[in-house]
Write a protein that holds these residues in place. Sequence first.
Motif, PDB file in Angstrom:
ATOM      1  N   THR A   1      46.446  39.199  19.691  1.00  0.00           N
ATOM      2  CA  THR A   1      45.777  38.936  20.957  1.00  0.00           C
ATOM      3  C   THR A   1      44.313  39.340  20.843  1.00  0.00           C
TER       4      THR A   1
ATOM      5  N   GLU B   1      48.140  47.279  30.149  1.00  0.00           N
ATOM      6  CA  GLU B   1      48.085  45.945  30.739  1.00  0.00           C
ATOM      7  C   GLU B   1      48.968  44.970  29.976  1.00  0.00           C
ATOM      8  N   PHE B   2      48.945  45.061  28.657  1.00  0.00           N
ATOM      9  CA  PHE B   2      49.717  44.099  27.878  1.00  0.00           C
ATOM     10  C   PHE B   2      51.204  44.377  27.949  1.00  0.00           C
TER      11      PHE B   2
ATOM     12  N   ALA C   1      52.695  45.341  30.547  1.00  0.00           N
ATOM     13  CA  ALA C   1      53.123  44.769  31.826  1.00  0.00           C
ATOM     14  C   ALA C   1      53.260  43.257  31.738  1.00  0.00           C
ATOM     15  N   LEU C   2      52.415  42.626  30.916  1.00  0.00           N
ATOM     16  CA  LEU C   2      52.445  41.171  30.805  1.00  0.00           C
ATOM     17  C   LEU C   2      53.431  40.684  29.748  1.00  0.00           C
TER      18      LEU C   2
ATOM     19  N   ARG D   1      42.014  37.361  26.198  1.00  0.00           N
ATOM     20  CA  ARG D   1      42.136  38.287  27.316  1.00  0.00           C
ATOM     21  C   ARG D   1      40.754  38.879  27.629  1.00  0.00           C
TER      22      ARG D   1
END
Length: 431
Positions: free
Chosen positions: A200, A84-85, A87-88, A233
């Motif tokens: 994060t 996920e990270f 992709a972000l 997150r």
Amino acid sequence: MRFVAIMKCLHSFMAFPYTTVSVSFLIRKYSTKTELRQVPKRYLGQPSPFTHPHLLKAGEVTPGLTQEEYALRRYKLMSLIQREFNALGGGTDHAVLFFSNPTVYMTNDIPFPFHQHNDLLYMCGFMEPDSILLLQNKPGLTLPSHTATLYVQKRDATRELWDGPQSGTDGAVALTGVDEALPIEEFKLVLPRMHDEGVTVWLDTTGPAHTSLHSRFLKPLMESITQGKKSVRPTQHLVQKLRLIKSSAEIELMKKASHISSYAFIQTMHSSKAPVDEAFIYAKFEFECRSRGANILAYPPVVAGGNRANTLHYIKNNQIIKPGEMVLLDGGCEASCYDTRRYCPHHVGHYLGMDVHDTPDISRSIPLQSGMIITIEPGIYIHDDDIAAPEKFRGLGVRIEDDVVITEQSPIILSAQCPKEIYDIQQVCGM
């Protein structure tokens, strides 16, 4: 009928889409195999293979679920975070937090039985209050490589006198197989690192599970993050993706819970002759579940005679059931941290797992996949003042649930042992 069993393992490597990869392959390739430490030869804050060999085998954290399975869950979560990270976009350092539930008190100093927060329980199997699980990527390495640290209460003789044994740091690390266990007070020492812009922070953003620990440790951190450039997150959608697909060990625990609930229903039906108090049926069902190995009931049951069955969450259970009235029993047990349940009035079906209505944020419109457990629960409700219905059906409330494991071949009906056909019910009830 519903059997809600607490799910502790994972069946596929990734989630959405799920790729089936053998557990043994992942253990070899990514070193999720844990080194067994000797569990202290004393009582801990939860059953251990030393004190409860009738419940746990060596290497199991909770009945039927090993340290390796829990380690694999943590690895899969960190893999999802990495995906996920990436992709972000963003940094490479991550801190993932899971908080226990607090002890809840019935009166000033009399606690309710403790029930652990499902996400922390799912990730490590630790069952004591006032604890935190921290997952961090290893220094200089990227995810999914990580360390797992439990922060737990120090053993306290006075507290143990009143509340029973505590695991302490040595018991927690030996039983769960995490990399390290430290006193809860030392959690403050890792907080400065989390203030760093390059780290994060991931946690459940639906609200603090433990308001005291949140206020004590996280409130200043959250204020700092709000004022800075980074954000927290959420973890809940990732954990639910993992919990959606059950491992073979989880399915076996669900079968056990289903067996307990099915026979509890049979015995309760057999011994309930009108006139009878709804409270008697409640007590009989709970006795039959617990006497067969259930820990607790999964939720307050509905025992509703006659028209009261049209109140979907009727839990007063204090009326007399008259001869000729039908009875709706919506109940289920928790066995080995997995719940089971029968008869429930929510949609045509839903996911089943550690919670009665498990993984609620996962869409029910996605294709069924092997390893899912769902309910199929048709129902009909006719109020006693419904003049559009034939008089003989007025005041009738019926719902019948089956719990189904999705497989690559034929589905497994967990609730098959519970009578649902008219003839079978008549035989059990002696009609």
